[in-house]
Design an enzyme around this catalytic site. Structure first.
Site, PDB file in Angstrom:
ATOM      1  N   TYR A  62      15.439 -33.575  17.090  1.00  0.00           N
ATOM      2  CA  TYR A  62      16.062 -32.801  16.018  1.00  0.00           C
ATOM      3  C   TYR A  62      15.831 -31.319  16.288  1.00  0.00           C
ATOM      4  O   TYR A  62      14.724 -30.817  16.171  1.00  0.00           O
ATOM      5  CB  TYR A  62      15.481 -33.177  14.653  1.00  0.00           C
ATOM      6  CG  TYR A  62      15.729 -34.602  14.228  1.00  0.00           C
ATOM      7  CD1 TYR A  62      16.672 -35.402  14.861  1.00  0.00           C
ATOM      8  CD2 TYR A  62      15.009 -35.162  13.177  1.00  0.00           C
ATOM      9  CE1 TYR A  62      16.886 -36.708  14.466  1.00  0.00           C
ATOM     10  CE2 TYR A  62      15.215 -36.464  12.765  1.00  0.00           C
ATOM     11  CZ  TYR A  62      16.151 -37.237  13.419  1.00  0.00           C
ATOM     12  OH  TYR A  62      16.355 -38.538  13.021  1.00  0.00           O
ATOM     13  N   ARG A 213      25.736 -40.444   5.191  1.00  0.00           N
ATOM     14  CA  ARG A 213      25.802 -39.058   5.672  1.00  0.00           C
ATOM     15  C   ARG A 213      26.482 -38.136   4.670  1.00  0.00           C
ATOM     16  O   ARG A 213      27.258 -37.257   5.033  1.00  0.00           O
ATOM     17  CB  ARG A 213      26.495 -38.993   7.029  1.00  0.00           C
ATOM     18  CG  ARG A 213      25.717 -39.717   8.123  1.00  0.00           C
ATOM     19  CD  ARG A 213      26.357 -39.577   9.482  1.00  0.00           C
ATOM     20  NE  ARG A 213      25.469 -40.143  10.489  1.00  0.00           N
ATOM     21  CZ  ARG A 213      25.382 -41.438  10.772  1.00  0.00           C
ATOM     22  NH1 ARG A 213      26.134 -42.290  10.119  1.00  0.00           N
ATOM     23  NH2 ARG A 213      24.545 -41.872  11.689  1.00  0.00           N
ATOM     24  N   PHE A 216      28.574 -40.753  -0.036  1.00  0.00           N
ATOM     25  CA  PHE A 216      28.400 -41.267  -1.402  1.00  0.00           C
ATOM     26  C   PHE A 216      27.879 -40.201  -2.361  1.00  0.00           C
ATOM     27  O   PHE A 216      27.753 -40.455  -3.561  1.00  0.00           O
ATOM     28  CB  PHE A 216      27.481 -42.491  -1.399  1.00  0.00           C
ATOM     29  CG  PHE A 216      28.137 -43.686  -0.758  1.00  0.00           C
ATOM     30  CD1 PHE A 216      29.177 -44.344  -1.390  1.00  0.00           C
ATOM     31  CD2 PHE A 216      27.740 -44.121   0.493  1.00  0.00           C
ATOM     32  CE1 PHE A 216      29.805 -45.432  -0.793  1.00  0.00           C
ATOM     33  CE2 PHE A 216      28.362 -45.211   1.095  1.00  0.00           C
ATOM     34  CZ  PHE A 216      29.398 -45.866   0.451  1.00  0.00           C
TER      35      PHE A 216
END
Length: 347
Positions: A62, A213, A216
């Site tokens: 990351y 992602r 929702f």
């Protein structure tokens, strides 16, 4: 004072205890181009801990590396003892964004040492193999991880995006504490083999991308707000391509309508569905905003009846979703099997 809604759970059967909802830290420094305003990441991390969300998830890929450095900065001044720290190894980004998956013993050890240094800690609570190196027998990778446990550099071992057979082979070398996998109302293929395998073996389940992602949380309009560099606009995520998105908005609309009746948000409803799957499941939604973090915590207070769970199961039926969760170019549990141990020749 920790928020009383964030209960504690046992993750796996090896002794690790975590907050029932974790925080995926990837978006604090990598891959997602979140429009302003967003919270200072250190302030957000402090708010998470103060609210009882103590299970923090990062990875050496990351950034790459910048996410671990950020957490290392945060963990100073007495914060290390307040968190359960998870990080991962196995994905290397080379020149021009080319990705390589590695699981050989030399790399495993070097990656762990580097993560310990970036995080500025003596021990990692939960260390995952981020993706499975299909060139290296899983027993070889696990053998080195077992040594790292014995040396006190990691406490517990996890796998991410591993097939049921890979999980079984790994667990035979050293107990696996947790398997991280994509699980949400529109990603349910893990329910067929992987979830039952984890439960049979006493392995905890960590659900990443539990909100699809962001789908929702914001619905199909999410894509309109994204920066051009946001990876959700890339071809690696077919569900966010316009043709598929036009179809998938029906799924969101049904979740939205049900959330209106429940008096919660669609994101809270989607998270509540996962929390009701069992006390061996820990979703790790990510966010860059304190108000979203608070909203996610609120999902723990949403109670669903068996009838409502059944309704959500129907709404989120795999046939309701158009597009694969990843393109074929991205490694997942579907292509994570490794060669037999007998094939390995140490160099």
């Amino acid at each position: 004072m920790a928020d009383c809604r964030v209960r504690r759970i046992k993750l796996g059967s090896q002794g690790l205890e975590v907050s029932a909802q974790g925080l995926g830290c990837m978006s604090l420094s990598a891959f997602l181009s979140i429009p302003a305003p967003k919270t200072d990441p250190i302030a957000l991390l402090h708010h998470a801990i103060d609210s009882g969300v103590t299970f923090l998830d990062t990875a050496n890929s990351y950034g790459p590396e910048t996410n671990e450095l950020l957490l290392g900065k945060f963990l100073k001044n007495g914060m290390r003892e307040k968190v359960e720290l998870a990080t991962k190894f196995g994905i290397i980004y080379a020149a021009e964004g080319k990705r390589e998956i590695k699981g050989d013993p030399e790399y495993v050890r070097a990656a762990c040492e580097a993560s310990l240094k970036r995080l500025d800690v003596e021990c990692i609570d939960l260390y995952y193999q981020h993706r499975i190196d299909t060139r290296v027998p899983i027993e070889i990778t696990m053998g080195e991880l077992k040594k790292l446990v014995e040396e006190g550099k990691i406490k517990y071992i996890g796998l991410s995006e591993a097939s049921a057979s890979t999980i079984r082979r790994a667990h035979a070398v050293h107990p696996i504490t947790a398997v991280q996998l994509e699980w949400s109302l529109w990603s349910r293929d893990v329910e067929e083999e992987i979830i039952p395998t984890c439960r049979e073996l006493g392995i905890g389940i960590v659900a990443y991308s539990p909100l699809g992602r962001g789908f929702f949380a914001s619905g199909p309009k999410l894509v309109e707000k994204l920066d051009k560099n946001d990876f959700r606009k890339a071809s690696t995520l077919p569900r966010f391509q316009q043709e598929n998105l036009d179809h998938n908005k029906i799924l969101y609309e049904k979740v939205y309508a049900m959330s209106e009746k429940k008096g919660c948000t669609p994101a809270q409803l989607a998270l509540a569905w996962l929390h009701h799957q069992g006390d061996d499941v820990c979703p790790i939604p990510g966010t860059t905003r304190i108000e979203n973090l608070d909203q996610n915590i609120g999902a723990l207070s949403v109670k669903l009846t068996p009838e409502e769970m059944a309704e959500l199961e129907t709404i989120g039926h795999p046939d309701s979703v158009k597009g694969e969760r990843y393109s074929n170019a991205v490694p997942t549990f579907k292509n994570s099997d490794t060669p037999p141990l007998s094939s390995w020749k140490s160099v």
